[in-house]
Design a protein around this motif. Structure first.
Motif, PDB file in Angstrom:
ATOM      1  N   ARG A  88      36.637  57.105  56.903  1.00 29.57           N
ATOM      2  CA  ARG A  88      35.510  56.610  57.727  1.00 29.57           C
ATOM      3  C   ARG A  88      34.311  57.226  57.631  1.00 29.57           C
ATOM      4  O   ARG A  88      33.155  56.961  57.664  1.00 29.57           O
ATOM      5  CB  ARG A  88      36.164  56.552  59.240  1.00 29.57           C
ATOM      6  CG  ARG A  88      37.003  55.422  59.709  1.00 29.57           C
ATOM      7  CD  ARG A  88      37.630  55.471  60.872  1.00 29.57           C
ATOM      8  NE  ARG A  88      38.596  54.188  61.140  1.00 29.57           N
ATOM      9  CZ  ARG A  88      39.223  54.295  62.259  1.00 29.57           C
ATOM     10  NH1 ARG A  88      39.323  55.101  63.108  1.00 29.57           N
ATOM     11  NH2 ARG A  88      40.159  53.117  62.403  1.00 29.57           N
ATOM     12  N   SER A  89      34.491  58.817  57.845  1.00 31.17           N
ATOM     13  CA  SER A  89      33.487  59.595  57.646  1.00 31.17           C
ATOM     14  C   SER A  89      32.707  59.625  56.408  1.00 31.17           C
ATOM     15  O   SER A  89      31.268  59.319  56.566  1.00 31.17           O
ATOM     16  CB  SER A  89      33.789  60.887  57.860  1.00 31.17           C
ATOM     17  OG  SER A  89      34.431  60.966  59.236  1.00 31.17           O
ATOM     18  N   LEU A  90      33.474  59.308  55.318  1.00 35.67           N
ATOM     19  CA  LEU A  90      32.662  59.309  54.039  1.00 35.67           C
ATOM     20  C   LEU A  90      31.807  58.163  53.823  1.00 35.67           C
ATOM     21  O   LEU A  90      30.990  58.222  53.335  1.00 35.67           O
ATOM     22  CB  LEU A  90      33.866  59.252  52.800  1.00 35.67           C
ATOM     23  CG  LEU A  90      33.487  59.248  51.488  1.00 35.67           C
ATOM     24  CD1 LEU A  90      32.653  60.419  51.045  1.00 35.67           C
ATOM     25  CD2 LEU A  90      34.737  58.991  50.527  1.00 35.67           C
ATOM     26  N   LYS A  91      32.623  56.971  54.503  1.00 40.03           N
ATOM     27  CA  LYS A  91      31.909  55.748  54.477  1.00 40.03           C
ATOM     28  C   LYS A  91      30.552  55.830  55.188  1.00 40.03           C
ATOM     29  O   LYS A  91      29.571  54.952  54.788  1.00 40.03           O
ATOM     30  CB  LYS A  91      32.669  54.574  54.966  1.00 40.03           C
ATOM     31  CG  LYS A  91      33.890  54.135  54.020  1.00 40.03           C
ATOM     32  CD  LYS A  91      34.564  52.724  54.767  1.00 40.03           C
ATOM     33  CE  LYS A  91      35.676  52.409  53.600  1.00 40.03           C
ATOM     34  NZ  LYS A  91      36.412  51.264  54.293  1.00 40.03           N
TER      35      LYS A  91
ATOM     36  N   ALA B 130      21.439  63.876  53.709  1.00 40.93           N
ATOM     37  CA  ALA B 130      21.562  64.887  54.626  1.00 40.93           C
ATOM     38  C   ALA B 130      21.394  64.469  56.227  1.00 40.93           C
ATOM     39  O   ALA B 130      21.758  65.048  57.098  1.00 40.93           O
ATOM     40  CB  ALA B 130      20.197  65.725  54.339  1.00 40.93           C
ATOM     41  N   ILE B 131      20.643  63.381  56.212  1.00 43.08           N
ATOM     42  CA  ILE B 131      20.665  62.432  57.527  1.00 43.08           C
ATOM     43  C   ILE B 131      21.894  62.376  58.092  1.00 43.08           C
ATOM     44  O   ILE B 131      22.262  62.372  59.286  1.00 43.08           O
ATOM     45  CB  ILE B 131      19.444  61.719  57.439  1.00 43.08           C
ATOM     46  CG1 ILE B 131      18.253  62.010  56.974  1.00 43.08           C
ATOM     47  CG2 ILE B 131      19.546  60.996  58.854  1.00 43.08           C
ATOM     48  CD1 ILE B 131      17.347  61.061  56.595  1.00 43.08           C
ATOM     49  N   SER B 132      22.601  61.533  57.254  1.00 43.59           N
ATOM     50  CA  SER B 132      23.916  60.753  57.772  1.00 43.59           C
ATOM     51  C   SER B 132      24.998  61.998  57.816  1.00 43.59           C
ATOM     52  O   SER B 132      25.737  61.556  59.021  1.00 43.59           O
ATOM     53  CB  SER B 132      24.327  59.845  56.672  1.00 43.59           C
ATOM     54  OG  SER B 132      24.550  60.267  55.356  1.00 43.59           O
TER      55      SER B 132
ATOM     56  N   GLY C 288      14.880  68.277  52.896  1.00 40.73           N
ATOM     57  CA  GLY C 288      14.766  66.998  52.851  1.00 40.73           C
ATOM     58  C   GLY C 288      15.290  65.889  53.755  1.00 40.73           C
ATOM     59  O   GLY C 288      14.556  64.953  54.236  1.00 40.73           O
ATOM     60  N   GLY C 289      16.365  66.475  54.445  1.00 41.17           N
ATOM     61  CA  GLY C 289      16.896  65.814  55.723  1.00 41.17           C
ATOM     62  C   GLY C 289      15.801  65.507  56.680  1.00 41.17           C
ATOM     63  O   GLY C 289      15.534  64.592  57.264  1.00 41.17           O
ATOM     64  N   ALA C 290      14.795  66.765  56.923  1.00 38.24           N
ATOM     65  CA  ALA C 290      14.018  66.604  58.126  1.00 38.24           C
ATOM     66  C   ALA C 290      12.836  65.549  57.446  1.00 38.24           C
ATOM     67  O   ALA C 290      12.380  64.960  58.372  1.00 38.24           O
ATOM     68  CB  ALA C 290      13.413  68.132  58.205  1.00 38.24           C
TER      69      ALA C 290
END
Length: 317
Positions: free
Chosen positions: A15-18, A223-225, A252-254
């Protein structure tokens, strides 16, 4: 561990990977959407958010883009063309990010050079990407001038204050800070080259990895997810921006979430927890070595009095 515990763990992992991969499934390298477009979308949504906390100063997203736009106009004024490569050779600073962002606005590829290099290794990294210019800082510019005879194509040397090369800050001051016309990159797709990022060179001379716009879009979104990041987050980045972990996962996430980066020029184990606590960091970016350095330090009074909720990185057992 019993069979039911194993099944529960595997279901949770799946679930986390998805959820991590969901934001990247719609990225098609053939689409004419670049990482540049994604960042401009963030800036339009959060112009007044703080993009950087750096050495006692703050930079908003609007000011960050204004700086990047001047760099784009500078590249055009120097007759650099989409597809050309310009090398960036400097330590962590907001201008590091503004430079590659600005160059990407007009389709120019940036080669992110390890700031510890010198001599033959530095010459090799500049030559294998056929760089047309080198942007550097006053303290690193002498290393470039010393190898000028080894550089192919006689790339121009620009340093921010003009102490060794041409004065980049002076050139930028005379240029507009509005967005350059998008026609300069209108012919590009996600398959086109965005950056060169180098291997460490531990088993020979460094090799230049080609990072496309589509690959960068995937990395930045992951990075965001993974965290997940929000515009209210503050991300502490002390790893070098010329490597993927600091530059893609952290910075990049920022850039795609509107979060702030607390940026440090170089890692300091003794000052790490002061920075994290005093600046209200909510996210830290790590590699395994960084964590081991911290564990080898005497216990710090602020190591348990901070707002960090998650760390993202690699290299930990």
């Amino acid at each position: 561990m019993g069979i039911f515990s194993v099944i529960k763990r595997e279901v949770s992992f799946t679930r986390s990977l998805k959820s991590v991969m969901a934001p990247v499934k719609d990225i098609d390298p053939a689409d004419p959407i670049l990482i540049t477009d994604d960042i401009e979308t963030t800036i339009a949504a959060y112009p007044d958010n703080i993009a950087f906390h750096f050495e006692g100063n703050t930079v908003t997203y609007a000011a960050f883009e204004a700086r990047a736009n001047r760099i784009a106009h500078w590249a055009l004024s120097e007759d650099y063309q989409a597809g050309d490569t310009i090398a960036l050779f400097m330590e962590n600073a907001p201008d590091f990010v503004a430079t590659w962002f600005g160059l990407s606005k007009v389709g120019i590829v940036t080669a992110l050079i390890n700031s510890n290099l010198e001599g033959a290794g530095l010459a090799h990294c500049l030559n294998i990407v056929a760089t047309r210019a080198v942007i550097t800082s006053a303290d690193l510019a002498p290393r470039v001038s010393k190898i000028a005879a080894q550089l192919e194509g006689a790339p121009a040397l620009w340093d921010w204050d003009g102490e060794v090369g041409k004065n980049l800050n002076r050139a930028l001051a005379e240029l507009p800070d509005d967005r350059p016309d998008q026609s300069h990159r209108a012919h590009m797709t996600g398959q086109d080259l965005f950056l060169y990022v180098y291997t460490s060179g531990t088993t020979g001379l460094p090799k230049a990895a080609r990072i496309s716009h589509a690959r960068a879009r995937r990395s930045f979104r992951i990075a965001i997810s993974t965290c997940p990041l929000t515009p209210e987050d503050r991300i502490y980045v002390t790893l070098p921006l010329y490597h993927v972990t600091g530059g893609f996962i952290g910075q990049g996430g920022a850039l795609l979430s509107g979060a702030s980066v607390i940026l440090r020029r170089k890692f300091s184990a003794s000052q790490y927890w002061d920075d994290v606590a005093d600046h209200g960091a909510t996210v830290i970016v790590y590699i395994g070595e960084l964590c081991r350095y911290l564990l080898n330090q005497p216990e710090h009074a602020k190591a348990r009095s901070h707002k960090v909720k998650v760390g993202i990185g690699n290299g930990l057992r």
